[in-house]
Scaffold this active site. Structure first.
Site, PDB file in Angstrom:
ATOM      1  N   GLY A 148       0.818  -1.213   0.000  1.00  0.00           N
ATOM      2  CA  GLY A 148       0.000   0.000   0.000  1.00  0.00           C
ATOM      3  C   GLY A 148       0.843   1.250   0.000  1.00  0.00           C
ATOM      4  N   CYS A 149       0.163   2.354   0.187  1.00  0.00           N
ATOM      5  CA  CYS A 149       0.780   3.650   0.003  1.00  0.00           C
ATOM      6  C   CYS A 149       1.775   3.986   1.103  1.00  0.00           C
ATOM      7  CB  CYS A 149      -0.295   4.716  -0.081  1.00  0.00           C
ATOM      8  SG  CYS A 149      -1.585   4.575   1.154  1.00  0.00           S
ATOM      9  N   TYR A 150       1.330   3.867   2.359  1.00  0.00           N
ATOM     10  CA  TYR A 150       2.230   4.206   3.457  1.00  0.00           C
ATOM     11  C   TYR A 150       3.474   3.321   3.433  1.00  0.00           C
ATOM     12  CZ  TYR A 150      -1.162   7.157   6.020  1.00  0.00           C
ATOM     13  OH  TYR A 150      -2.013   8.155   6.425  1.00  0.00           O
ATOM     14  N   CYS A 153       5.999   4.013   0.498  1.00  0.00           N
ATOM     15  CA  CYS A 153       6.690   5.286   0.711  1.00  0.00           C
ATOM     16  C   CYS A 153       7.718   5.164   1.832  1.00  0.00           C
ATOM     17  CB  CYS A 153       5.637   6.337   1.055  1.00  0.00           C
ATOM     18  SG  CYS A 153       6.221   8.031   0.976  1.00  0.00           S
TER      19      CYS A 153
END
Lengths: 345, 345, 345, 345
Positions: A148-150, A153
């Protein structure tokens, strides 16, 4: 032509998959699954698609999925766990956007998700779909746990320091800010425009599930257990994640040295853009694209690195990464349909 | 491969041209002109381009422009008027994004712009670059006056009613709302985030130059002089124009009849999407794309049509339309590089 | 000290009432009614009130309301109609924020609302709560139909032209833009931050109920039937209404003449600020305050006035106006608690 | 009535001072200083003030300032240093919103500001204007160094842990997010609406001047040197600071214990609102008010506290705090004109 199914096509991750697939020269979204919009065209739900893609959404029909080469599953948690094993059985590859197939250790999953895993054998087989780390395994995978995004990153931002030994595994702190698409299309008071605009807040402090996923990967990087403080924040913009990462350094470094370390570490990665010393990423530079922008500063006074990492949460943090994985799995150039510069405006 | 020059590449219209050209399969932005950023890469000014397009911006050099097939001129008013004749002389086609080459009648131009026109001969030759109206003339034009955002939106919205005689030429009112990219990248108090967000206002009431351009085209549609009230507004979003147009009807119509009239009128136009009765356009459905969305309502009580028309001001209202014109001029499929669904999010 | 009840205290109009009453020197919100948050403190629902006002919300109890001097009813339609007559019976004055008590002619109400009126006698008695027009009647009223945001903005903007005979009753067009608080606190897809930000749209074209209310008042101003096109729009900001009003003029006027006409017409009105010629209102100038800003332009070319009128929809368009009415009804200075300059930022 | 001068009245901090003073019952802004808008009324520059306060702005005239009781100096750096000593000489108290009078140690100032201090004697005399820490000294001060937004938020958030010995002085990290008013009203590319909306970024990583000010106060709290990582971020909203603070704990604590510790520490402070366990602050809860909201979480797994602290940067972080200081200096109730609940919407 790769025939793809997007299951959960009308959520935000799903529709971004459809948007990207709509201009993919070698893949086609032949099946758009949606429980809520069964019988409606994707262009009725998202009118930006009119004249471009007017496919009708349909309820899940495994026989139809079986005619595809790959299924992207962007389903609500729970829905996904029953469906995925049946898709795999039918010989269709799966790129799953949920958290279910991202763990090495089933116990970690069960602890952070508070429930039994429904397909332990598949979990064992699944590959963590972060191409910058696992490109080779992805090539031959039947099932991908798409990060996912978190996590994307934070992992990509911290990895080089821990993998090279420049950074200490102790006291790693990840302070992450996310746009509102990260909360999905469902209705909630906190996503009401009038509650959301002109507002920022932290949430799930010390308890967010993604903590465990980031720790899993950073521990592998460091070769020792890494435990992190991970604090997600909601900020008033649609797209974008910005992770600010604090890592103590094992010796004195200058900013230039750290920048060189990052540039070198990611020198073959098209989607990772390390900023020059003195420059820092901004979420708008990545909006609409699959790029990850990373800036590094050495705080020489404190012998600590501050890493700032930006990406678009529904592209590199969801749909774009899923297509990157698909490209790898099907022998396409990894950049296909993803080599766009983003919107900026 | 069509070799293109973008002059004024670092303004908002310019950089959107570069963005769209960057994924055009048959055209290439070989020359990026910028006075302010001479010597810097486009990816330094707009970091979203890093790893995708890193061309250096340069000051105007007519000899270099001469090696291109077409020049897009998105220059500040004044700069453009000296340069364009010299580019044409060198055999390079010009698509001009300023107001200078959009007028049939030089006197109208001089009245509304308050100055002499610098190239009356070229003005005479120039073609109004609204493909939905002038596709055939555009094919062979050397110089195009590319219409702007307010005009494209207002003309396409009102045209069918006036051209078919359904609507009256009297009392036409165009109330238009524009996003802030329409004001350009230059600094001004009104574009400061803190002044602009949470704010809406009208400006240049009864005096905006685009009035004359809209009147020119609608008068041709109606076959008689059409004078309009045109009121531009600034609203707190980046992209998007929404024109709400009020036209008295010459007889009673139902909404369904008007919708049919519009659907029929634009039946061959890929970029125009007429909404079904009961549906209305929203700017976000067009954001990032070259589409124009039109909704029509008959107010039977008042025998008046209300037409709502939405588009992205820097795509169909500037850069996208310019590329559509280029495609036509160079024998490409008109949709090339423009058949994307927009961002939605 | 005026004892007030706010029924529907946790909606946006309700909570703005509470905010304004919290610093009213002569009134006190002693009873906060809320079905959904019964038993919770207002400061739990809206944490900005902590340390300032921590009153518990409660379900409707008419005996408690009976101990107040006035009740503000900001209830969902339907709830309000049963409750209000019972409050009046108990000798408590009512300022109702719904549309139920704003009409002179019950048939107009029933036509536009599509239902029978539940308290025709009360409707007959009720006073239209626009102080700038009905100050004297408000003084002694038992029940006020407090006008809404669109109507206040449109009526006050158009009134002087029609009342003085300068403007024509034909072809009046009101194009109104509203912030999202106007849609209330309830959840809906269109109010989701990601759908709402960067988006503008028209809605209920030719059918919005407020049309009839504006027509009622403007017809009285003109002394003849005035029928209007009224088009509401949703724009991406929280607070603010901007109405752009087009009225044909019965003779030639200059902008200066019209400005003088407006300044003269409203010369005794504290809450109405007529802009000088050449200036135009902006919603942010009124945000958080009870002011109405009006700008007028004569389009001499077309012999038409364009009036731009701005106010804060939940202050002068709801809660502030309700308090202004209360002040009048209870013999207070009309400006009490309302003489603040607004937020600007 | 306290006669006040606001020097720099047309900047964002200045105009917020004027807004708050406009409804202060015991103080009056009699002199509004502005170099740029000399001769214009404050209501011309900020039209929200029309009908409320229409004072003319004027260039600095020390003789006029001398007739005031107190001067708020919200001047550009450099302008302020010459002016302040002259004001003090004239027997007028000064509340300075710049960084010049906030330091105990002139060397720290000179190191972080890169220049000699112009009034070392005054610096020695000046009192750090954080009432929650220095209320008694403020009472009798002639000159106040009014702390800024980042510092107020970070110091008040971290103070109780360090002052009580619960938290460790090592590895303190402050990750702060600020709205755009913090950057002031001046024009810059980064504050252009189209660059700023939908964007977040970090800036001045490891080098921001406020670091030193936070360290000064936290070192006093801890009784030992505290060095911090301080990372400011710009987020797309007007008002609001959110500081997320990471402090290692000297023993195991539960969240409830930490919340109790904070509630106890701030039990007499009206403007500090400590959230219950499980609740976290949001910037919108403080917008427009002088409140500071603090939430605390114990990450028991890591023996670390995460403190989240929110305030309105131009109220408690500038103008509101300045008025709080004035109230104390002039024997007023500290809450006067500041006991409002904020806007929420």
């Amino acid at each position: 032509m790769i025939k793809t199914a997007v299951l959960g096509a009308t959520g935000y991750a799903g529709v971004e998959l459809v948007r990207l697939l709509a201009s993919h020269p070698e893949a086609k979204p032949v099946l758009l699954g949606s429980q809520s919009y069964d019988g409606q065209r994707i262009s009725d739900v998202y009118p930006n698609f009119r004249h471009v893609l007017e496919t009708e959404c349909e309820k899940l029909d495994l026989d139809k999925v079986a005619q595809c080469d790959v299924a992207f599953t962007a389903l609500p948690h729970g829905a996904s766990k029953d469906v995925i094993p049946q898709i795999i059985e039918r010989g269709v590859k799966v790129i799953d956007l949920s958290g279910d197939f991202r763990y090495d250790d089933i116990e970690v999953y069960e602890k952070w998700y508070g429930q039994k895993h429904s397909a332990p054998e598949l979990l064992k087989e699944s590959v963590y779909g972060l191409p910058e780390l696992y490109r080779d395994k992805i090539k031959n995978a039947r099932i991908i746990g798409n990060p996912g995004c978190y996590t994307t990153c934070s992992i990509l931002g911290a990895y080089p320091l821990l993998a090279t030994g420049a950074g200490s595994a102790k006291n790693v702190i990840v302070d992450a800010k996310s746009g509102v698409t990260g909360a999905g299309r469902g209705l909630s008071q906190q996503c009401h425009f009038c509650e959301c605009t002109e507002n920022s807040k932290a949430y799930k402090v010390a308890t967010h599930r993604h903590t465990s996923e980031i720790e899993q990967e950073l521990s592998k990087a460091a070769g020792e257990e890494v435990l992190i403080s991970f604090t997600p924040h909601l900020i008033p913009q649609k797209r974008g994640i910005l992770s600010t990462i604090y890592i103590n350094l094992n010796r004195k470094y200058t900013t230039e040295e750290l920048v060189d370390l990052y540039k070198d570490y990611y020198k073959d990665e098209f989607f990772i853009r390390v900023k020059d010393a003195g420059e820092l990423p901004e979420t708008k530079h990545t909006a609409g694209s699959n790029f990850v922008d990373i800036g590094v500063v050495a705080d020489e006074r404190l012998q600590r690195a501050v890493v700032v990492c930006a990406l678009d949460n529904i592209v590199k943090g969801a749909a774009g990464q899923a297509i990157q994985n698909m490209n790898i799995m099907f022998g396409q150039d990894e950049k296909t349909a993803l080599d766009r510069p983003g919107f900026y405006l």
